[in-house]
Structure formats: C-alpha cells, structure tokens
Scaffold this motif. Structure first.
Motif, PDB file in Angstrom:
ATOM      1  N   CYS A  97       1.401  13.953  13.117  1.00 40.37           N
ATOM      2  CA  CYS A  97       1.216  12.898  12.120  1.00 40.37           C
ATOM      3  C   CYS A  97       2.157  11.733  12.394  1.00 40.37           C
ATOM      4  O   CYS A  97       3.346  11.929  12.621  1.00 40.37           O
ATOM      5  CB  CYS A  97       1.461  13.455  10.721  1.00 40.37           C
ATOM      6  N   GLU A  98       1.604  10.543  12.331  1.00 36.86           N
ATOM      7  CA  GLU A  98       2.393   9.310  12.436  1.00 36.86           C
ATOM      8  C   GLU A  98       2.247   8.470  11.173  1.00 36.86           C
ATOM      9  O   GLU A  98       2.741   7.353  11.118  1.00 36.86           O
ATOM     10  CB  GLU A  98       1.934   8.491  13.651  1.00 36.86           C
ATOM     11  N   GLY A  99       1.541   8.979  10.196  1.00 39.62           N
ATOM     12  CA  GLY A  99       1.334   8.271   8.936  1.00 39.62           C
ATOM     13  C   GLY A  99       0.130   8.857   8.224  1.00 39.62           C
ATOM     14  O   GLY A  99      -0.991   8.772   8.722  1.00 39.62           O
ATOM     15  N   ALA A 100       0.350   9.471   7.088  1.00 43.66           N
ATOM     16  CA  ALA A 100      -0.720  10.140   6.343  1.00 43.66           C
ATOM     17  C   ALA A 100      -1.780   9.149   5.885  1.00 43.66           C
ATOM     18  O   ALA A 100      -1.513   7.955   5.742  1.00 43.66           O
ATOM     19  CB  ALA A 100      -0.126  10.859   5.135  1.00 43.66           C
ATOM     20  N   PRO A 101      -2.996   9.636   5.635  1.00 38.05           N
ATOM     21  CA  PRO A 101      -4.051   8.754   5.138  1.00 38.05           C
ATOM     22  C   PRO A 101      -3.634   8.082   3.833  1.00 38.05           C
ATOM     23  O   PRO A 101      -3.027   8.708   2.967  1.00 38.05           O
ATOM     24  CB  PRO A 101      -5.227   9.704   4.893  1.00 38.05           C
ATOM     25  N   GLY A 102      -3.972   6.818   3.733  1.00 40.30           N
ATOM     26  CA  GLY A 102      -3.672   6.093   2.509  1.00 40.30           C
ATOM     27  C   GLY A 102      -3.940   4.614   2.642  1.00 40.30           C
ATOM     28  O   GLY A 102      -4.197   4.094   3.731  1.00 40.30           O
ATOM     29  N   LEU A 103      -3.871   3.961   1.523  1.00 34.54           N
ATOM     30  CA  LEU A 103      -4.091   2.525   1.432  1.00 34.54           C
ATOM     31  C   LEU A 103      -2.843   1.795   1.893  1.00 34.54           C
ATOM     32  O   LEU A 103      -1.729   2.122   1.467  1.00 34.54           O
ATOM     33  CB  LEU A 103      -4.414   2.163  -0.020  1.00 34.54           C
ATOM     34  N   ARG A 104      -3.010   0.851   2.782  1.00 31.79           N
ATOM     35  CA  ARG A 104      -1.907  -0.010   3.225  1.00 31.79           C
ATOM     36  C   ARG A 104      -2.178  -1.389   2.630  1.00 31.79           C
ATOM     37  O   ARG A 104      -3.140  -2.042   3.020  1.00 31.79           O
ATOM     38  CB  ARG A 104      -1.857  -0.113   4.748  1.00 31.79           C
ATOM     39  N   GLY A 105      -1.405  -1.785   1.659  1.00 32.22           N
ATOM     40  CA  GLY A 105      -1.646  -3.062   0.993  1.00 32.22           C
ATOM     41  C   GLY A 105      -2.440  -2.865  -0.287  1.00 32.22           C
ATOM     42  O   GLY A 105      -2.470  -1.775  -0.869  1.00 32.22           O
ATOM     43  N   ASP A 106      -3.120  -3.923  -0.689  1.00 29.36           N
ATOM     44  CA  ASP A 106      -3.823  -3.946  -1.973  1.00 29.36           C
ATOM     45  C   ASP A 106      -5.253  -3.437  -1.850  1.00 29.36           C
ATOM     46  O   ASP A 106      -5.896  -3.575  -0.816  1.00 29.36           O
ATOM     47  CB  ASP A 106      -3.859  -5.374  -2.526  1.00 29.36           C
TER      48      ASP A 106
END
Length: 133
Positions: A97-106
C-alpha cells in the motif's frame, strides 16, 4: 495519448501472474506475449487493442529491474468500487500500500478518488476515478 507503460520485472513469471490477476479485476487480459529470449518476455495487458495498456518485461539492458523514484502508472476506472477492488487485489497478490482508497480533495464533478500501491518489483501504480460518488 499514451499507448502503454512498461514495468520492469525481475521475475517475469511472477510479474505476469500479478498483472494477470490484478488487471483481470477490471476486465483486462494478456494481449501479447513476445519471446522470453528475443524480446525479454515483453507481455502486454489491456482491455483491447487501441486502448492504453501495461506491459511487463525484463529490462532491455540486462540489468536488474529497479523501480523509478517519481514514476507511476495510473489506471483510470469508471467506478470508485473498482478503485477499491484494484487496491485490495494488489495487496492480496503481495503488493504494498502506498495510499488507501479515498477522496483526494473536494467532492463534486471533478472529485479525485484514488488508491496507490506498488507491484512485486516496487513499481508504483494508482487506480483512480474522477467524478462524483
């Protein structure tokens, strides 16, 4: 604009197994496989000819595969659930993992939903979707 990106592989059979299983999650499959001896095992995956793809191969110069610092291939998908599925599958297959799923920003029309991971050779990938939930 891109036709395909190439990922260096130290163990070509292991890389082929990883990418076949990972990219099958979004309907991609092996499109081309060249000779292991003459073409360093260049193997191309994609959803179809004329669409962007990912290739795995032994490095042309015969040196060990080495991940690039700052290099990344990004896979666009049409649903946030596919971002989640690609990330989860990569980790199941031994990726990191280098960054879990998710919203980046608005949230909104240009919302950027992404996940980041590395393959078995340390190559960095991103799965992303742009648009509202």
């Amino acid at each position: 604009m891109l036709g395909y990106v190439t990922m260096g592989a130290s163990d070509l059979d292991r890389a082929r197994g990883f990418y076949s299983a990972l990219l099958g999650t979004i309907g991609a499959s092996e499109l081309m496989r060249m000779s292991d001896t003459e073409a360093n095992g260049f193997t191309l995956y994609g959803t179809g000819w004329g669409q962007p793809g990912i290739a795995v191969t032994r490095p042309y110069d015969g040196q060990p595969a080495d991940r690039g610092n700052g290099h990344m291939a990004a896979l666009v998908v049409d649903e946030r659930a596919k971002v989640d599925a690609l990330h989860a599958r990569a980790l199941e297959l031994g990726g990191t993992c280098e960054g879990a799923p998710g919203l980046r920003g608005d949230e909104g029309e240009q919302a950027f939903y992404a996940a980041y991971f590395r393959d078995l050779d340390g190559n960095k990938l991103c799965a992303f979707r742009i648009g509202p939930a």
